[in-house]
Design an enzyme around this catalytic site. Structure first.
Site, short mmCIF file in Angstrom:
data_model
loop_
_atom_site.label_atom_id
_atom_site.label_comp_id
_atom_site.label_asym_id
_atom_site.label_seq_id
_atom_site.Cartn_x
_atom_site.Cartn_y
_atom_site.Cartn_z
N LYS A 1 0.85 -1.21 0.00
CA LYS A 1 0.00 0.00 0.00
C LYS A 1 0.88 1.25 0.00
O LYS A 1 2.05 1.20 0.42
CB LYS A 1 -0.95 0.03 1.20
CG LYS A 1 -0.28 0.11 2.59
CD LYS A 1 0.04 1.53 3.09
CE LYS A 1 0.80 1.51 4.40
NZ LYS A 1 1.86 2.43 4.61
N SER B 1 2.17 -6.35 7.15
CA SER B 1 0.72 -6.29 7.42
C SER B 1 -0.05 -6.99 6.31
O SER B 1 -1.04 -7.69 6.55
CB SER B 1 0.25 -4.83 7.50
OG SER B 1 0.97 -4.15 8.48
N SER B 2 0.39 -6.79 5.07
CA SER B 2 -0.31 -7.39 3.94
C SER B 2 -0.12 -8.91 3.94
O SER B 2 -1.05 -9.66 3.62
CB SER B 2 0.19 -6.78 2.63
OG SER B 2 -0.68 -7.11 1.59
N VAL C 1 11.27 -4.64 2.57
CA VAL C 1 10.97 -4.77 4.00
C VAL C 1 11.29 -3.47 4.75
O VAL C 1 12.26 -2.78 4.40
CB VAL C 1 11.80 -5.94 4.59
CG1 VAL C 1 11.60 -6.08 6.10
CG2 VAL C 1 11.42 -7.24 3.90
N ALA C 2 10.48 -3.16 5.76
CA ALA C 2 10.64 -1.94 6.57
C ALA C 2 10.73 -0.71 5.68
O ALA C 2 11.62 0.12 5.81
CB ALA C 2 11.86 -2.05 7.49
N ALA D 1 3.80 -1.47 4.09
CA ALA D 1 2.95 -2.42 4.83
C ALA D 1 3.11 -3.87 4.37
O ALA D 1 2.16 -4.64 4.38
CB ALA D 1 1.48 -2.00 4.77
N ASP E 1 -2.30 -1.69 10.49
CA ASP E 1 -2.53 -1.64 9.04
C ASP E 1 -3.14 -2.92 8.48
O ASP E 1 -3.48 -2.98 7.30
CB ASP E 1 -1.20 -1.40 8.30
CG ASP E 1 -0.73 0.05 8.40
OD1 ASP E 1 -1.51 0.91 8.83
OD2 ASP E 1 0.44 0.31 8.03
#
Ligand code: ATP
Length: 287
Positions: free
Chosen positions: A10, A103-104, A95-96, A100, A136
């Site tokens: 996202k 979260s996804s 990553v990071a 998200a 998220d």
């Protein structure tokens, strides 16, 4: 029995922080939309009750700390499931990065296990469970475009943005969301007009969308990583109509309507940023 689920990244078109709550979470107001850069979550049913996880990335944990693992464990415990699952994550989302990814992955695991374990839960029920894993995750269950409030878990679906290209550029550094929130000085914030961004979605007003981009976390991350500012400048000079950092960063995205300009921005950035992607927006929500 196997199931494969896409887990899209996202971006935040608008991100405001209103205040710090008594439970220590920040009260936020954001417009989020999914893009077609995605991880793939492959789930294989196990007849024992073990949860196993592995991934193609060396940057994420292959144990309980993985948000996809936490999603499986939450469902197993809440619904007294006696079956297990082997989770394999094909990691494509940096990553990071403020996209998200974790979260996804958790949201896709909830959706996939809902089928694999035959739970019959609705999207709203899955989103409520997702909120227990991370703020998220609820949005990621539905995808599409939404106004997110509360600590990010209260989701109101809104129309998708006008059609355009998005160029994502991720500087080499990773950013800790918790650290950025810790450094945020609420009294210094210049609040973006989130309502105007919502209006731009309703009226599909490309110009308004570009002019109302805003993220109160941007200045915090810019002060920590000057590289992010350089990438922003570069995108602007290469002709993006709007440029913003996503989430807590450090990924920066640029917007253009034209494929030729998208290519120019992409090629111009590749020289000094090794993770650059061109993506489309994914449109309306599921569920
Ligand atoms: P957000 O935009 O929601 O703040 P992010 O894009 O900044 O997220 P993630 O990629 O989700 O950040 O990763 C944040 C941290 O979560 C990483 O340091 C990583 O170790 C951990 N993590 C746990 N599970 C995952 C996963 N499945 N994918 C990516 N990171 C994960």
């Amino acid at each position: 029995m196997k199931i494969s689920v896409k887990a899209p990244a996202k971006i935040n078109l608008s991100l405001d922080v209103l205040h710090k709550r008594e439970d220590n979470y920040h009260e936020v107001k954001m417009v989020m939309t999914t893009v077609d850069l995605a991880d793939r979550i492959n789930l294989t049913l196990r007849n024992d009750n073990v949860i196993k996880i592995d991934s193609t990335s060396g940057f994420i944990p292959n144990d309980r700390r993985n948000l996809a693992y936490q999603a499986a464990e939450l469902l197993q415990e809440r619904f007294h499931i006696k079956k297990g699952v082997s989770i394999h994550i094909e990691k494509n989302i940096p990553v990071a990065a403020g996209l998200a990814g974790g979260s996804s992955d958790a949201a896709a695991t909830l959706k996939g296990l809902n089928q694999l374990w035959g739970l019959g839960l609705s999207f709203d029920e899955l989103a409520a469970l997702g909120a227990e894993i991370g703020s998220d995750v609820s949005f990621c269950v539905y995808g599409g475009t939404a106004l997110a409030t509360g600590r990010g878990e209260i989701i109101k679906h809104i129309p998708s943005p006008p059609s355009c290209w998005i160029i994502l550029a991720k500087p080499s550094t990773g950013v800790s969301t918790a650290e950025v929130y810790r450094r945020l000085k609420l009294e210094d914030i210049v609040h973006p007009n989130v309502e105007k961004m919502v209006e731009a979605m309703h009226t599909k007003d490309y110009k308004l969308m570009c002019s109302e981009l805003g993220n109160v976390l941007e200045n915090v991350t810019l002060s920590l990583y000057p590289e992010v500012e350089q990438i922003k400048r570069q995108m602007e000079q290469l002709g993006a109509d709007g440029v913003l950092m996503s989430g807590s960063g450090p990924t920066v995205f640029g917007i253009t309507k034209y494929e030729t300009r998208m290519r120019r921005i992409y090629n111009g950035l590749r020289g000094f940023c090794n993770q650059v992607y061109t993506v489309r927006l994914l449109g309306e929500s599921e569920g």
